[in-house]
Design a protein around this motif. Structure first.
Motif, PDB file in Angstrom:
ATOM      1  N   UNK A  24       0.367  -1.219   0.405  1.00 13.87           N
ATOM      2  CA  UNK A  24      -0.002  -0.281   0.567  1.00 13.87           C
ATOM      3  C   UNK A  24       0.827   0.788  -0.579  1.00 13.87           C
ATOM      4  N   UNK A  25       1.694   1.380   0.245  1.00 15.18           N
ATOM      5  CA  UNK A  25       3.421   2.429   0.641  1.00 15.18           C
ATOM      6  C   UNK A  25       3.167   2.672  -0.924  1.00 15.18           C
ATOM      7  N   UNK A  26       2.950   1.391  -1.901  1.00 19.87           N
ATOM      8  CA  UNK A  26       3.843   1.660  -3.182  1.00 19.87           C
ATOM      9  C   UNK A  26       3.093   3.028  -3.951  1.00 19.87           C
ATOM     10  N   UNK A  27       1.762   2.657  -2.890  1.00 20.85           N
ATOM     11  CA  UNK A  27       0.643   3.474  -4.201  1.00 20.85           C
ATOM     12  C   UNK A  27       0.301   4.747  -3.734  1.00 20.85           C
ATOM     13  N   UNK A  61     -11.495   1.496  -3.424  1.00 19.15           N
ATOM     14  CA  UNK A  61     -12.570   0.128  -3.424  1.00 19.15           C
ATOM     15  C   UNK A  61     -11.885  -0.917  -2.301  1.00 19.15           C
ATOM     16  N   UNK A  62     -10.765  -1.588  -3.134  1.00 22.55           N
ATOM     17  CA  UNK A  62      -9.981  -2.915  -2.468  1.00 22.55           C
ATOM     18  C   UNK A  62      -9.516  -1.788  -1.228  1.00 22.55           C
ATOM     19  N   UNK A  63      -8.455  -1.538  -0.359  1.00 23.10           N
ATOM     20  CA  UNK A  63      -7.997  -0.760   0.557  1.00 23.10           C
ATOM     21  C   UNK A  63      -9.520  -1.171   1.619  1.00 23.10           C
ATOM     22  N   UNK A  78       1.163  -3.915   4.096  1.00 24.35           N
ATOM     23  CA  UNK A  78       0.815  -4.846   3.842  1.00 24.35           C
ATOM     24  C   UNK A  78       1.258  -5.155   2.205  1.00 24.35           C
ATOM     25  N   UNK A  79       0.875  -6.085   1.424  1.00 24.68           N
ATOM     26  CA  UNK A  79      -0.002  -6.400   0.502  1.00 24.68           C
ATOM     27  C   UNK A  79      -0.881  -6.008  -0.253  1.00 24.68           C
ATOM     28  N   UNK A  81      -2.578  -6.530  -3.031  1.00 24.02           N
ATOM     29  CA  UNK A  81      -3.237  -7.930  -3.787  1.00 24.02           C
ATOM     30  C   UNK A  81      -3.258  -9.097  -3.012  1.00 24.02           C
ATOM     31  N   UNK A  82      -4.641  -9.504  -2.378  1.00 30.18           N
ATOM     32  CA  UNK A  82      -4.184 -10.936  -1.916  1.00 30.18           C
ATOM     33  C   UNK A  82      -5.108 -12.245  -2.614  1.00 30.18           C
ATOM     34  N   UNK A  83      -4.623 -13.003  -2.039  1.00 26.05           N
ATOM     35  CA  UNK A  83      -5.531 -13.947  -2.434  1.00 26.05           C
ATOM     36  C   UNK A  83      -6.680 -14.483  -2.442  1.00 26.05           C
ATOM     37  N   UNK A  84      -7.430 -15.521  -2.864  1.00 28.50           N
ATOM     38  CA  UNK A  84      -8.808 -15.428  -1.835  1.00 28.50           C
ATOM     39  C   UNK A  84      -9.424 -15.730  -0.135  1.00 28.50           C
ATOM     40  N   UNK A  85      -8.105 -15.642   0.205  1.00 25.94           N
ATOM     41  CA  UNK A  85      -8.002 -16.118   1.074  1.00 25.94           C
ATOM     42  C   UNK A  85      -7.480 -15.195   2.258  1.00 25.94           C
ATOM     43  N   UNK A  86      -6.950 -14.315   1.211  1.00 29.48           N
ATOM     44  CA  UNK A  86      -6.684 -12.609   2.455  1.00 29.48           C
ATOM     45  C   UNK A  86      -4.916 -13.211   2.541  1.00 29.48           C
ATOM     46  N   UNK A  87      -4.509 -14.015   1.341  1.00 28.80           N
ATOM     47  CA  UNK A  87      -2.600 -13.801   2.238  1.00 28.80           C
ATOM     48  C   UNK A  87      -1.869 -12.963   1.173  1.00 28.80           C
ATOM     49  N   UNK A  88      -0.477 -13.134   1.319  1.00 30.98           N
ATOM     50  CA  UNK A  88       0.039 -12.280   0.317  1.00 30.98           C
ATOM     51  C   UNK A  88      -0.289 -13.453  -1.282  1.00 30.98           C
ATOM     52  N   UNK A  89       0.124 -13.425  -2.518  1.00 27.20           N
ATOM     53  CA  UNK A  89       0.312 -14.152  -3.270  1.00 27.20           C
ATOM     54  C   UNK A  89       1.598 -14.814  -3.012  1.00 27.20           C
ATOM     55  N   UNK A  90       2.271 -16.319  -3.370  1.00 33.19           N
ATOM     56  CA  UNK A  90       3.064 -16.508  -3.422  1.00 33.19           C
ATOM     57  C   UNK A  90       4.006 -16.429  -4.909  1.00 33.19           C
ATOM     58  N   UNK A  91       5.439 -16.421  -4.455  1.00 33.21           N
ATOM     59  CA  UNK A  91       6.124 -16.070  -5.970  1.00 33.21           C
ATOM     60  C   UNK A  91       6.010 -17.063  -6.933  1.00 33.21           C
ATOM     61  N   UNK A  92       4.901 -17.652  -7.329  1.00 30.27           N
ATOM     62  CA  UNK A  92       4.614 -18.440  -8.125  1.00 30.27           C
ATOM     63  C   UNK A  92       3.528 -18.240  -8.502  1.00 30.27           C
TER      64      UNK A  92
END
Length: 181
Positions: A24-27, A61-63, A78-79, A81-92
């Protein structure tokens, strides 16, 4: 729930790791831009990407959605963009790619186009570059937005103009040709 990340791919022309690693700091809402940090870019240089209002609204709205999902206001670290589980996306990219393929299936869009090209997350980067070209954006600007070291890479691999694009360019000339004697 992944619509914001797919829109961000199309709007920023960022690579998978560049985008899913943003915090979020990147925005910067005041300047309407997103910083892709050097630690996450392919060439090791940071890029600042200007954002259209449509993406800014989606990110605001995402925030608010993250506040609900996390049970607290998102922190700068905090990241975004999060996965549907609310977690950071893995590197893949595979988990997000599977979601993208389900979206394509529901929209009845083939995963392989008529030319044999596979529609994957990186294809959204190509689409972004092509959209810029179709909008008349100078190739030097597109090169800078994509973070390429040379115009040749941008031109050769990322611009996919079709007959109708070329026809539109020819039609813009207009008028009757001058006769020369």
């Amino acid at each position: 729930p992944q619509a914001p990340v797919f829109l961000a791919f199309l709007e920023t022309a960022a690579r998978f790791n560049e985008l899913v690693s943003t915090n979020w700091a990147d925005l910067d809402l005041r300047r309407r831009c997103l910083t892709l940090r050097a630690t996450n870019t392919k060439n090791g240089r940071s890029r600042v990407i200007p954002l259209r209002d449509v993406l800014v609204r989606v990110l605001v709205d995402l925030r608010a959605t993250h506040e609900v999902v996390l049970g607290r206001p998102p922190r700068d670290a905090d990241r975004m963009f999060l996965s549907p589980q609310g977690l950071p996306w893995p590197g893949l990219s595979k988990p997000l790619l599977r979601i993208f393929w389900r979206v394509l299936e529901r929209a009845a869009i083939a995963r392989i186009d008529a030319n044999g090209a596979v529609l994957d997350l990186h294809a959204l980067r190509h689409s972004a570059a092509t959209r810029l070209a179709r909008a008349g954006v100078p190739i030097t600007h597109t090169q800078k937005l994509l973070g390429h070291s040379s115009i040749e890479v941008t031109q050769r691999y990322y611009l996919h103009l079709e007959l109708d694009d070329l026809r539109e360019a020819v039609e813009r000339v207009g008028g009757e040709p001058r006769r020369t004697a």
